[in-house]
Design a protein around this motif. Structure first.
Motif, PDB file in Angstrom:
ATOM      1  N   LEU A 208       0.815  -1.214   0.000  1.00 59.92           N
ATOM      2  CA  LEU A 208       0.000   0.000   0.000  1.00 59.92           C
ATOM      3  C   LEU A 208       0.851   1.269   0.000  1.00 59.92           C
ATOM      4  O   LEU A 208       0.400   2.326  -0.452  1.00 59.92           O
ATOM      5  CB  LEU A 208      -0.933   0.004   1.216  1.00 59.92           C
ATOM      6  N   SER A 209       2.091   1.154   0.495  1.00 63.39           N
ATOM      7  CA  SER A 209       2.977   2.321   0.513  1.00 63.39           C
ATOM      8  C   SER A 209       3.733   2.494  -0.803  1.00 63.39           C
ATOM      9  O   SER A 209       4.570   3.392  -0.932  1.00 63.39           O
ATOM     10  CB  SER A 209       3.973   2.202   1.669  1.00 63.39           C
ATOM     11  N   GLY A 210       3.443   1.637  -1.767  1.00 65.98           N
ATOM     12  CA  GLY A 210       4.024   1.804  -3.096  1.00 65.98           C
ATOM     13  C   GLY A 210       5.216   0.916  -3.398  1.00 65.98           C
ATOM     14  O   GLY A 210       5.823   1.034  -4.466  1.00 65.98           O
ATOM     15  N   ILE A 211       5.568   0.024  -2.496  1.00 69.61           N
ATOM     16  CA  ILE A 211       6.691  -0.894  -2.732  1.00 69.61           C
ATOM     17  C   ILE A 211       6.239  -2.012  -3.659  1.00 69.61           C
ATOM     18  O   ILE A 211       5.177  -2.618  -3.453  1.00 69.61           O
ATOM     19  CB  ILE A 211       7.206  -1.479  -1.397  1.00 69.61           C
ATOM     20  N   ASN A 212       7.042  -2.301  -4.669  1.00 69.67           N
ATOM     21  CA  ASN A 212       6.768  -3.406  -5.586  1.00 69.67           C
ATOM     22  C   ASN A 212       7.221  -4.707  -4.907  1.00 69.67           C
ATOM     23  O   ASN A 212       8.366  -5.121  -5.028  1.00 69.67           O
ATOM     24  CB  ASN A 212       7.511  -3.189  -6.907  1.00 69.67           C
ATOM     25  N   VAL A 213       6.291  -5.329  -4.194  1.00 69.86           N
ATOM     26  CA  VAL A 213       6.632  -6.499  -3.381  1.00 69.86           C
ATOM     27  C   VAL A 213       7.127  -7.651  -4.248  1.00 69.86           C
ATOM     28  O   VAL A 213       8.086  -8.342  -3.888  1.00 69.86           O
ATOM     29  CB  VAL A 213       5.411  -6.938  -2.539  1.00 69.86           C
ATOM     30  N   GLU A 214       6.510  -7.864  -5.399  1.00 67.94           N
ATOM     31  CA  GLU A 214       6.934  -8.961  -6.273  1.00 67.94           C
ATOM     32  C   GLU A 214       8.369  -8.767  -6.745  1.00 67.94           C
ATOM     33  O   GLU A 214       9.167  -9.716  -6.765  1.00 67.94           O
ATOM     34  CB  GLU A 214       5.986  -9.078  -7.463  1.00 67.94           C
TER      35      GLU A 214
END
Length: 325
Positions: A208-214
């Motif tokens: 939700l904070s904009g980090i590309n988790v993948e």
């Protein structure tokens, strides 16, 4: 303000977890030096440093996976497959040894990359599944392409990282220190490193904070595969052989080093220096038990007890944090 406070709390937790592991290592060394007059000899200390190198290299890659709340069960098999391919290229096809090492590292990184892809793009439910599958695929391919036969007799340039010394210090341990400094900088000074902690702490909040988790997970498992193959280069240099059954149970040793070093299976907590201390604790314990004449079977029991104790300490720490909240 809130982000700074959370970062400060995370740093304190990491420092405390590493400090506990360091205190355990110091206490273990004191006890073994009392029980054995040979323990503190410089030759034995250097032997411990050399023995810990392979596990230390694999464990720093495992740390990244555990920081994200995951695990990498394939590292031992990745080590085996990448090193036997290097061996075939160098021995059978007369590849330059340096090119062979580069190919070895590339294969390890690629297999780790595939682990990340399976986890993120195929949406497998847990890294346990993707890395367990890779563990069997890589081990099977290593056995197939070598026909289950070891390959030995390598040039000095390949043996260097596992067998050479600078003065009395093993080159393999110098390599470990250099790698750990790089990973310390990576995890503490770069955005990607901070994102790894964020993903492990709360994946949904990170997303939700904009980090590309993948993307972060793919990077993590690629680096884990890379470190497994680097550990393989050191192993081949040390024993002057590559064999398809190399690395059996190495994933368990790496996990143990990370957890003993203060990392949490829940993710988000752990340091590279704590992991190095965890790897040293395992090497010191095995070395000390050998000096005391303890059988290999009881050594396994002792390592298992230490792992359970380390995980239980993490459970108690989390319970205490939950009560405070």
């Amino acid at each position: 303000m809130k982000n700074n406070l959370e970062k400060t709390n995370l740093n304190i937790k990491n420092i405390l977890s590493s400090a506990g592991a360091l205190a355990g290592l110091i206490l273990l060394c004191i006890v073994l030096s009392i029980l054995s007059p040979y323990f503190l000899r410089i030759e034995n200390i250097m032997n411990i440093a050399r023995q810990s190198a392979i596990n230390s290299l694999i464990a720093v890659g495992m740390l990244l996976a555990i920081l994200t709340g995951g695990i990498d069960l394939s590292v031992g098999s990745v080590l085996a497959l990448s090193t036997v391919i290097m061996a075939i290229l160098v021995k059978n096809y007369n590849f330059n040894p340096i090119i062979g090492i580069i190919v070895c590292l590339g294969i390890g990184a690629f297999l780790g990359f595939l682990n990340g892809i399976m986890l993120t793009k195929l949406h497998l439910p847990h890294p346990f599944i993707s890395t367990l599958g890779m563990m069997n695929i890589a081990r099977g391919l290593a056995l197939i392409i070598t026909k289950a036969t070891p390959i030995s007799g390598f040039p000095k340039s390949i043996q260097y990282f596992g067998a050479a010394f600078i003065g009395m210090i093993p080159v393999s341990f110098i390599l470990v220190i250099v790698v750990y400094i790089i990973y310390h900088i990576f995890l503490t000074k770069t955005p990607t490193g901070r994102y790894i902690y964020a993903v492990g702490g709360n994946p949904e909040a990170a997303r939700l904070s904009g980090i590309n988790v993948e993307k972060i997970l793919i990077i993590v498992y690629t680096l884990s595969g890379l470190m497994a193959s680097l550990g393989g280069v050191v192993l081949v240099g040390r024993v002057n052989a590559a064999y398809p059954l190399a690395g059996l149970s190495y994933e368990l040793d790496a996990i143990a080093a990370v957890i003993i070093g203060g990392a949490s299976f829940m993710g988000g907590i752990g340091t590279v220096w704590g992991t190095l201390i965890g790897a040293m604790i395992m090497a010191v314990l095995r070395n000390g038990l050998n000096l005391l004449g303890v059988s290999a079977e009881w050594q396994t029991v002792a390592i298992g007890a230490v792992i359970i104790g380390a995980v239980y300490i993490d459970v108690l720490r989390r319970r205490a944090e939950a009560k405070v909240k």
